[in-house]
Design a protein around this motif. Structure first.
Motif, PDB file in Angstrom:
ATOM      1  N   PRO A   1      29.364  47.924  42.626  1.00  0.00           N
ATOM      2  CA  PRO A   1      30.222  47.493  43.732  1.00  0.00           C
ATOM      3  C   PRO A   1      31.040  46.257  43.382  1.00  0.00           C
ATOM      4  O   PRO A   1      30.540  45.328  42.737  1.00  0.00           O
ATOM      5  N   THR A   2      32.304  46.275  43.789  1.00  0.00           N
ATOM      6  CA  THR A   2      33.185  45.124  43.612  1.00  0.00           C
ATOM      7  C   THR A   2      33.347  44.434  44.966  1.00  0.00           C
ATOM      8  O   THR A   2      33.849  45.031  45.918  1.00  0.00           O
ATOM      9  N   ILE A   3      32.910  43.194  45.042  1.00  0.00           N
ATOM     10  CA  ILE A   3      33.035  42.406  46.267  1.00  0.00           C
ATOM     11  C   ILE A   3      34.265  41.522  46.137  1.00  0.00           C
ATOM     12  O   ILE A   3      34.435  40.805  45.146  1.00  0.00           O
ATOM     13  N   LEU A   4      35.117  41.581  47.143  1.00  0.00           N
ATOM     14  CA  LEU A   4      36.391  40.847  47.130  1.00  0.00           C
ATOM     15  C   LEU A   4      36.382  39.759  48.189  1.00  0.00           C
ATOM     16  O   LEU A   4      35.947  39.976  49.324  1.00  0.00           O
ATOM     17  N   MET A   5      36.862  38.573  47.808  1.00  0.00           N
ATOM     18  CA  MET A   5      37.222  37.529  48.776  1.00  0.00           C
ATOM     19  C   MET A   5      38.673  37.158  48.485  1.00  0.00           C
ATOM     20  O   MET A   5      38.987  36.707  47.390  1.00  0.00           O
TER      21      MET A   5
ATOM     22  N   VAL B   1      35.178  39.350  42.804  1.00  0.00           N
ATOM     23  CA  VAL B   1      36.580  39.034  42.526  1.00  0.00           C
ATOM     24  C   VAL B   1      37.113  38.152  43.653  1.00  0.00           C
ATOM     25  O   VAL B   1      36.942  38.461  44.840  1.00  0.00           O
ATOM     26  N   ILE B   2      37.756  37.045  43.278  1.00  0.00           N
ATOM     27  CA  ILE B   2      38.392  36.149  44.248  1.00  0.00           C
ATOM     28  C   ILE B   2      39.882  36.098  43.934  1.00  0.00           C
ATOM     29  O   ILE B   2      40.282  35.990  42.769  1.00  0.00           O
ATOM     30  N   SER B   3      40.695  36.204  44.957  1.00  0.00           N
ATOM     31  CA  SER B   3      42.144  36.168  44.744  1.00  0.00           C
ATOM     32  C   SER B   3      42.817  35.374  45.854  1.00  0.00           C
ATOM     33  O   SER B   3      42.252  35.172  46.932  1.00  0.00           O
ATOM     34  N   GLY B   4      44.035  34.937  45.572  1.00  0.00           N
ATOM     35  CA  GLY B   4      44.803  34.160  46.545  1.00  0.00           C
ATOM     36  C   GLY B   4      44.950  32.714  46.113  1.00  0.00           C
ATOM     37  O   GLY B   4      44.089  32.164  45.427  1.00  0.00           O
ATOM     38  N   GLY B   5      46.072  32.116  46.518  1.00  0.00           N
ATOM     39  CA  GLY B   5      46.342  30.721  46.176  1.00  0.00           C
ATOM     40  C   GLY B   5      45.977  29.783  47.307  1.00  0.00           C
ATOM     41  O   GLY B   5      45.293  30.147  48.261  1.00  0.00           O
ATOM     42  N   ILE B   6      46.481  28.549  47.230  1.00  0.00           N
ATOM     43  CA  ILE B   6      46.198  27.515  48.212  1.00  0.00           C
ATOM     44  C   ILE B   6      47.240  27.551  49.323  1.00  0.00           C
ATOM     45  O   ILE B   6      48.433  27.691  49.060  1.00  0.00           O
TER      46      ILE B   6
ATOM     47  N   LEU C   1      34.763  43.721  51.337  1.00  0.00           N
ATOM     48  CA  LEU C   1      35.505  42.473  51.545  1.00  0.00           C
ATOM     49  C   LEU C   1      34.660  41.531  52.387  1.00  0.00           C
ATOM     50  O   LEU C   1      34.062  41.950  53.387  1.00  0.00           O
ATOM     51  N   ILE C   2      34.614  40.266  51.994  1.00  0.00           N
ATOM     52  CA  ILE C   2      33.955  39.245  52.801  1.00  0.00           C
ATOM     53  C   ILE C   2      35.006  38.240  53.238  1.00  0.00           C
ATOM     54  O   ILE C   2      35.766  37.711  52.420  1.00  0.00           O
ATOM     55  N   LEU C   3      35.061  37.980  54.556  1.00  0.00           N
ATOM     56  CA  LEU C   3      36.023  37.029  55.128  1.00  0.00           C
ATOM     57  C   LEU C   3      35.265  35.830  55.697  1.00  0.00           C
ATOM     58  O   LEU C   3      34.868  35.828  56.853  1.00  0.00           O
ATOM     59  N   PRO C   4      35.069  34.782  54.897  1.00  0.00           N
ATOM     60  CA  PRO C   4      34.329  33.605  55.376  1.00  0.00           C
ATOM     61  C   PRO C   4      35.279  32.555  55.972  1.00  0.00           C
ATOM     62  O   PRO C   4      35.901  31.786  55.248  1.00  0.00           O
ATOM     63  N   TYR C   5      35.419  32.541  57.282  1.00  0.00           N
ATOM     64  CA  TYR C   5      36.360  31.653  57.957  1.00  0.00           C
ATOM     65  C   TYR C   5      35.615  30.577  58.752  1.00  0.00           C
ATOM     66  O   TYR C   5      34.536  30.835  59.295  1.00  0.00           O
TER      67      TYR C   5
END
Length: 388
Positions: free
Chosen positions: A213-217, A247-252, A296-300
Motif C-alpha cells: 500500500p502507498t499512503i499519501l499525504m 509519499v508526501i507531496s506539496g509545497g509551502i 490518503l491521510i489528511l491531518p489538519y
C-alpha cells in the motif's frame, strides 16, 4: 463572459479552482467566449493549451494595488456575466491589495450599477476561525475586524457563491439578509489535471496496481495542517511491523513562508519513515499521485474552506482518513471510503484496519468513471450563467 482571478500558471491559491471554472465553462454551448483577467505569469509554469473560446490577459500583479485598481477601467457592460474568483488573501500577501480587490466588485455593483457581477468566495471571517489558520497576530486581529465589515457589505450587495452549504448557513446566521448562494463544487478540483493529461473526455480510467500500500499525504503545507500528527501515527504503525510506502507531496503555503523551516525540520525528523518527498507538484502530476495512492491521510488543525485535496481523493476514489470537521463531513456525505476521525487513536485504528484488509482491497480492480463525474460537475457550474 469575463473571469477575474488566478488561472493555471498565473497566481497561487486559486489557480486550480480558476482553471476548473474556465475549462468547464468553455465546454458549454451557451458560452461563446471567455476573457480571463489574471495575474502576471508565475516563475514556474507547465505547458497548457488554452481552450479555443478563452482569451488570456495578464492584467494585474500580486500585491500591486494600482494594477488591481485598474480592473475598474474594464468595460464590464460588454459582458453577459462577470465572475470574480476570490478569497480574502487571494490577491497577494499585503492588506491594501486584498482590500482593493474586495472593493472592486462592490463598486461595480453599488456605484456602476452592473448587474452581471458574480463572486465565487472560498472562505471568510464569518465561516472560518482565522486564528487556527495561522493568522493570530495583533495585526491579524485588526485586519479581521475590518474584513468583517467589508465582507458584510459584499455579501449583502453582490451575488456571491460559497462552496459549502455549511458556509451559507453560517453567513445567514451572522448577518441576516444576504445575496449568498451555495455552489456545488463536487468533482471540479480534478478538471485541470484531467484536461492536462488529455483524459477529460475518457469514459473511465484504471487505478495503478501496487505490491504494497502507498499512503499519501498531499497539500499546501502550513500551520493549518498537522503533518506531524500523521507522521507520528504512521511511525508507530511502522514500528509495530506494518508495511507501506509513504509519499508526501506539496509545497509551502505562500502566506506562511516562515513555516518552511519547521516543515523541513519535521521531514528531517521522520526521514527514515518517508519513502518519497515530491515537493511542489504540477497540475498534470495530480492524476498520477492519486491513481498510485492506496490511502490518503489528511491531518489538519483547521479547514481553510472546502478541501481541494479531499475533493480530488473523492473523484479518484482513494480511501481517505481525515479529521472530523463539519466541512469534511459535508464534503464526504454518502462517500463510504472516507472515514472521519475524532482522535489520534481513531486515526491509528482506521489506518491499521485498512492495512489489515489491504490484500482484499488490492485484489479488486478499480475503474474511475470520468464521464459521469465531469457531466455532473458541468451541470453544477451552469448556475453561474443565470442572471436571475
Amino acid at each position: 463572459m469575463a473571469y477575474i482571478g488566478d488561472f493555471i500558471n498565473h497566481g497561487k491559491s486559486l489557480k486550480t479552482s480558476g482553471t476548473s471554472i474556465i475549462i468547464l465553462l468553455s465546454l458549454l454551448e451557451d458560452v461563446d467566449s471567455i476573457d480571463v483577467f489574471c495575474p502576471q505569469v508565475n516563475e514556474d509554469i507547465e505547458e497548457f493549451e488554452i481552450p479555443p473560446k478563452v482569451k488570456l490577459q495578464e492584467f494585474y500583479t500580486y500585491d500591486d494595488s494600482i494594477s488591481i485598481l485598474r480592473l475598474l477601467k474594464i468595460k464590464w457592460k460588454n459582458y453577459d456575466t462577470v465572475i470574480f474568483n476570490m478569497l480574502p488573501t487571494g490577491f497577494g500577501n499585503g492588506t491594501l491589495a486584498n482590500a482593493i480587490a474586495l472593493f472592486v466588485p462592490i463598486l461595480l455593483v453599488k456605484f456602476f450599477r452592473r448587474k452581471n457581477i458574480k463572486i465565487i468566495y472560498h472562505n471568510s471571517v464569518f465561516t472560518n476561525d482565522v486564528r487556527k489558520l495561522g493568522y493570530n497576530s495583533t495585526f491579524d486581529k485588526i485586519r479581521s475586524f475590518f474584513l468583517r465589515i467589508v465582507e458584510r457589505i459584499l455579501f449583502k450587495n453582490v451575488a456571491t457563491f460559497v462552496l459549502l452549504n455549511l458556509y451559507k448557513k453560517r453567513i445567514d446566521d451572522a448577518i441576516g439578509y444576504n445575496k449568498v448562494h451555495f455552489l456545488n463544487w463536487k468533482y471540479l478540483e480534478t478538471v485541470p489535471t484531467l484536461y492536462l493529461n488529455e483524459i477529460i473526455n475518457f469514459h473511465d480510467i484504471k487505478t495503478q496496481d501496487s505490491n504494497i500500500p502507498t499512503i499519501l499525504m498531499h497539500g499546501s503545507w502550513g500551520p493549518q495542517k498537522n503533518i506531524e500528527l500523521g507522521l507520528m501515527v504512521l511511525k508507530k504503525l511502522k514500528d509495530e511491523g506494518e508495511e507501506f510506502k509513504l509519499v508526501i507531496s506539496g509545497g509551502i503555503n505562500h502566506h506562511f513562508p516562515d513555516y518552511e523551516i519547521k516543515f523541513k525540520e519535521i521531514l528531517r525528523s521522520y526521514s527514515g519513515l518517508i519513502d518519497e518527498y515530491l515537493g511542489p507538484i504540477t497540475e498534470r502530476e495530480i492524476t498520477k499521485i492519486f491513481l498510485e495512492a492506496s490511502l490518503l491521510i489528511l491531518p489538519y488543525n483547521a479547514p481553510g474552506g472546502l478541501s481541494g485535496v479531499l475533493e480530488q481523493a473523492i473523484f479518484f476514489e482513494v480511501p481517505t482518513i481525515a479529521i472530523d470537521f463539519p466541512e469534511f463531513r459535508e464534503q464526504a456525505a454518502g462517500v463510504g471510503f472516507v472515514r472521519l476521525a475524532n482522535s489520534v487513536s481513531d486515526i491509528e485504528d482506521y489506518v491499521r484496519e485498512f492495512l489489515m484488509n489491504w490484500d482484499a482491497y488490492n485484489a479488486r480492480q478499480r475503474r474511475i468513471n470520468i464521464s459521469k463525474k465531469i457531466t455532473q460537475a458541468t451541470d453544477n457550474i451552469r448556475v453561474l450563467l443565470r442572471n436571475d
